[in-house]
Design an enzyme around this catalytic site. Structure first.
Site, PDB file in Angstrom:
ATOM      1  CG  PHE A  25      66.998  65.966  17.522  1.00 17.60           C
ATOM      2  CD1 PHE A  25      67.190  64.775  18.215  1.00 17.60           C
ATOM      3  CD2 PHE A  25      67.715  67.076  17.920  1.00 17.60           C
ATOM      4  CE1 PHE A  25      68.078  64.702  19.287  1.00 17.60           C
ATOM      5  CE2 PHE A  25      68.598  67.025  18.991  1.00 17.60           C
ATOM      6  CZ  PHE A  25      68.784  65.830  19.675  1.00 17.60           C
ATOM      7  CG  LEU A  26      67.244  67.107  10.610  1.00 15.78           C
ATOM      8  CD1 LEU A  26      68.122  67.361   9.398  1.00 15.78           C
ATOM      9  CD2 LEU A  26      66.493  68.366  11.010  1.00 15.78           C
ATOM     10  CE  LYS A  44      69.690  61.054  16.116  1.00 12.78           C
ATOM     11  NZ  LYS A  44      69.376  61.760  14.917  1.00 12.78           N
ATOM     12  CG  PHE A 102      56.891  58.511  17.429  1.00  2.00           C
ATOM     13  CD1 PHE A 102      56.916  59.629  16.621  1.00  2.00           C
ATOM     14  CD2 PHE A 102      57.779  57.478  17.162  1.00  2.00           C
ATOM     15  CE1 PHE A 102      57.803  59.728  15.566  1.00  2.00           C
ATOM     16  CE2 PHE A 102      58.667  57.562  16.103  1.00  2.00           C
ATOM     17  CZ  PHE A 102      58.682  58.696  15.303  1.00  2.00           C
ATOM     18  CG  LEU A 103      51.077  57.398  21.498  1.00  2.45           C
ATOM     19  CD1 LEU A 103      49.950  57.940  22.366  1.00  2.45           C
ATOM     20  CD2 LEU A 103      51.783  56.266  22.250  1.00  2.45           C
ATOM     21  N   GLY A 142      61.046  51.127  11.286  1.00  2.00           N
ATOM     22  CA  GLY A 142      62.230  50.860  10.469  1.00  2.00           C
ATOM     23  C   GLY A 142      62.899  52.141  10.050  1.00  2.00           C
ATOM     24  CB  CYS A 171      67.435  56.973  12.223  1.00  3.54           C
ATOM     25  SG  CYS A 171      67.873  58.064  10.868  1.00  3.54           S
ATOM     26  CE  LYS A 188      72.762  55.021  11.340  1.00  8.56           C
ATOM     27  NZ  LYS A 188      73.605  55.892  12.122  1.00  8.56           N
ATOM     28  CE  LYS A 224      59.820  59.243   7.651  1.00 14.69           C
ATOM     29  NZ  LYS A 224      60.118  60.177   8.728  1.00 14.69           N
TER      30      LYS A 224
HETATM   31  C1  UGA Z   1      63.964  59.271  13.168  1.00 14.13           C
HETATM   32  C2  UGA Z   1      63.586  60.263  14.284  1.00 14.13           C
HETATM   33  O1  UGA Z   1      62.159  60.414  14.355  1.00 14.13           O
HETATM   34  C3  UGA Z   1      64.231  61.633  14.034  1.00 14.13           C
HETATM   35  O2  UGA Z   1      63.946  62.508  15.107  1.00 14.13           O
HETATM   36  C4  UGA Z   1      65.743  61.433  13.906  1.00 14.13           C
HETATM   37  O3  UGA Z   1      66.425  62.646  13.684  1.00 14.13           O
HETATM   38  C5  UGA Z   1      66.027  60.476  12.763  1.00 14.13           C
HETATM   39  O4  UGA Z   1      65.390  59.214  13.042  1.00 14.13           O
HETATM   40  C6  UGA Z   1      67.524  60.309  12.653  1.00 14.13           C
HETATM   41  O5  UGA Z   1      68.148  59.787  13.595  1.00 14.13           O
HETATM   42  O6  UGA Z   1      68.127  60.800  11.683  1.00 14.13           O
HETATM   43  P1  UGA Z   1      63.098  58.816  10.657  1.00 14.13           P
HETATM   44  O7  UGA Z   1      64.046  57.665  10.635  1.00 14.13           O
HETATM   45  O8  UGA Z   1      63.062  59.743   9.498  1.00 14.13           O
HETATM   46  O9  UGA Z   1      63.382  59.751  11.955  1.00 14.13           O
HETATM   47  O10 UGA Z   1      61.654  58.185  10.824  1.00 14.13           O
HETATM   48  P2  UGA Z   1      60.452  58.307  11.883  1.00 14.13           P
HETATM   49  O11 UGA Z   1      59.490  59.302  11.417  1.00 14.13           O
HETATM   50  O12 UGA Z   1      60.990  58.419  13.260  1.00 14.13           O
HETATM   51  O13 UGA Z   1      59.815  56.839  11.698  1.00 14.13           O
HETATM   52  C7  UGA Z   1      60.534  55.666  12.098  1.00 14.13           C
HETATM   53  C8  UGA Z   1      59.662  54.433  11.938  1.00 14.13           C
HETATM   54  O14 UGA Z   1      58.627  54.419  12.924  1.00 14.13           O
HETATM   55  C9  UGA Z   1      58.962  54.339  10.588  1.00 14.13           C
HETATM   56  O15 UGA Z   1      59.020  52.999  10.126  1.00 14.13           O
HETATM   57  C10 UGA Z   1      57.535  54.772  10.906  1.00 14.13           C
HETATM   58  O16 UGA Z   1      56.577  54.265  10.022  1.00 14.13           O
HETATM   59  C11 UGA Z   1      57.376  54.191  12.304  1.00 14.13           C
HETATM   60  N1  UGA Z   1      56.309  54.856  13.095  1.00 14.13           N
HETATM   61  C12 UGA Z   1      56.408  56.171  13.430  1.00 14.13           C
HETATM   62  C13 UGA Z   1      55.209  54.113  13.508  1.00 14.13           C
HETATM   63  O17 UGA Z   1      55.098  52.892  13.236  1.00 14.13           O
HETATM   64  N2  UGA Z   1      54.239  54.739  14.251  1.00 14.13           N
HETATM   65  C14 UGA Z   1      54.325  56.042  14.602  1.00 14.13           C
HETATM   66  O18 UGA Z   1      53.405  56.548  15.319  1.00 14.13           O
HETATM   67  C15 UGA Z   1      55.437  56.774  14.176  1.00 14.13           C
END
Ligand code: UGA
Length: 461
Positions: free
Chosen positions: A157-158, A209, A254-255, A262, A265, A268, A330
């Site tokens: 869950f990284l 997951k 996550f709000l 994008g 992960c 996909k 991000k």
């Molecule tokens: C995500 C999950 O958060 C991890 O827990 C998981 O392990 C990982 O996928 C995986 O399956 O390997 P990650 O892809 O690194 O992690 O990115 P996130 O931090 O989840 O961000 C995903 C997208 O959501 C980004 O584009 C980010 O900018 C966007 N986001 C996130 C928002 O628009 N608003 C938020 O409040 C949070």
């Protein structure tokens, strides 16, 4: 804690983080990869991925003798054997890219199993850490065809950018297997972390997951939809999310609305689960809507930019100069995979705009990104030169401290569209800019921000 002898196959961001962190917990870890050059680099301490704390952990592991790197899964098993005792746990951390129809492509998992099938010692445990379709543990056990080797699912869950922190401070550890003994042995690897443990069957673990990532994607699409509604109804999404986030059942994380979600992960995994649902004859409407909302979000950002520059939702962007601040999916990463910023850029390009980008995580050496889609500058002021609008697409903290009076001198027109609601609007407004956020245009859509107009802003911070 009893230290185990571990092979980690696949030294990408999941494998390398897993290997380095397990070594830091006291285990002996050999990391393997098919890419000989990557292994060479890792041996000389070059990590190659932007991940907080990872370089130090790799160097510490190598220096202590608990972490080493080899080419090939079979070589990893040999190395442990040569040291006097065979591998006890082998982690699979190989890529599972999106294959035909959105289902994960398991070719890499299959290749590794083929390679180690006969070499694995009696009683070893194979652990799948990659995100794989529900049923993969059973499939892996069939491919292995070894009654004496158990297969366990232990999803990661990284988050990119904070993977080491997430590994060492997990919200939970999930382990699933038909062999309780194997599951308990894998759970024990993490005992020092003191996290809640969920021990279950392999299919449920694999499902956890997908269910987690798809829930996060739905949460984000929901908040992006609420932001749009806020704009239409004159509410402020920052106050709304603060107000709902204090509800522990919802939570503050996550709000944050944005240009869409994008990365490697969430896109996909949402497509994969949708595909799996389809093949199980289940119409997962909620998830489909989350994906559709996200795709539409790129267009919505373009409409916002178009309205800000031309005053009309249908105005022309041909030859309008747009400065894009942020390209990665991000902040805190150099990863451009499925980046919403590039999605928005592609639509702007299609609409005829001239784009110049800046991103602190992206080097300008290449000069262009994504097949010459846009030109990259090496500083934000250069990107902003003569621009009709500045658009913030990634939430890099350093954009908060830009010199807005200087930007006002550079741009053609002082308009900033902040798709991440990153800035304190008062700062660009003071320098003469119109600030347009997402879900925060409280007095009718697309009016410019004025801090006296919206006193709840400071409260919301
Ligand atoms: C995500 C999950 O958060 C991890 O827990 C998981 O392990 C990982 O996928 C995986 O399956 O390997 P990650 O892809 O690194 O992690 O990115 P996130 O931090 O989840 O961000 C995903 C997208 O959501 C980004 O584009 C980010 O900018 C966007 N986001 C996130 C928002 O628009 N608003 C938020 O409040 C949070």
């Amino acid at each position: 804690m009893f230290a185990r002898r571990i092979a980690v196959v696949g030294s990408g961001y999941v494998g390398l983080t897993t290997g380095a962190c397990l070594a830091s917990l006291g285990h002996r870890v050999v990391c393997a990869d098919v890419d000989g050059k990557k292994v060479e680099r890792l041996r000389s301490g070059e990590v190659g991925i932007r991940e907080n704390g990872l370089v130090d952990l790799v160097n510490e592991g190598v220096a202590s003798g608990r972490l080493s790197f080899v080419v090939g899964a079979a070589t990893a098993l040999d190395e442990l054997e040569r040291e006097g005792a065979p591998v006890e746990v082998m982690f699979l951390c190989v890529p599972t890219p999106m294959g035909v129809g959105g289902v994960a492509d398991l070719a890499a998992v299959e290749a590794v199993i083929e390679e180690v099938r006969e070499a694995l010692p009696d009683g070893a445990v194979v652990v799948n850490k990659s995100t794989v379709p529900v049923g993969t543990a059973i499939r892996t056990a069939e491919l292995l065809d070894r009654d004496d080797v158990a297969v366990v699912s232990n999803p990661e869950f990284l988050r990119e950018g904070s993977a080491v922190h997430d590994f060492l401070n997990p919200d939970r550890i999930v382990v699933g297997s038909s062999s309780q003994d194997a599951a308990e042995r894998v759970a024990a690897l993490y005992a020092r972390l003191g996290a809640p443990m969920v021990l279950t069957d392999a299919a449920s673990s694999e499902m956890i997951k997908y269910a987690a990532n798809c829930f996060l994607a739905m949460k984000l699409s929901y908040v992006n939809a609420i932001a749009e509604l806020c704009e239409r109804l004159g509410a402020d999404v920052a106050d709304v999310t603060e107000g709902i986030g204090y509800d522990k059942r919802i939570g503050q994380a996550f709000l944050s609305p944005g240009p869409g979600w994008g990365g490697s992960c969430l896109p996909k995994d949402t497509h994969a689960l949708l595909q799996v649902a389809d093949s199980a004859d289940f119409e997962f409407r909620l998830l489909r809507a989350a994906i559709d909302t996200n795709t539409r979000q790129y267009q919505r950002m373009v409409d916002k930019i178009r309205t800000a520059i031309t005053g009309k939702r249908t105005g022309s962007l041909t030859r309008k100069r747009i400065a894009l601040l942020g390209l990665t999916f991000k902040a805190g990463t150099d990863d451009l995979r499925d980046s919403p910023a590039l999605g928005v850029a592609a639509l702007l390009k299609q609409a005829g705009a001239a784009l110049m980008a800046y991103d602190p995580g992206i080097s300008v050496e290449a000069g262009t990104i994504d097949g010459a889609l846009l030109t990259v500058a090496d500083d934000p002021y250069l990107a902003a030169k003569d621009a009709d609008a500045i658009v913030i697409l990634t939430e890099w903290p350093e954009f908060r401290t830009l010199d807005w009076p200087r930007l006002a001198d550079e741009v053609g027109r002082p308009i900033v569209i902040d798709t991440r609601n990153l800035l304190d609007p008062a700062v660009p407004v003071k320098a003469g800019f119109s600030w347009i956020g997402v879900g925060r245009v409280a007095r009718g859509a697309h009016t410019s921000w004025n801090d006296t107009e919206h006193s709840s802003y400071e409260r919301a911070r």
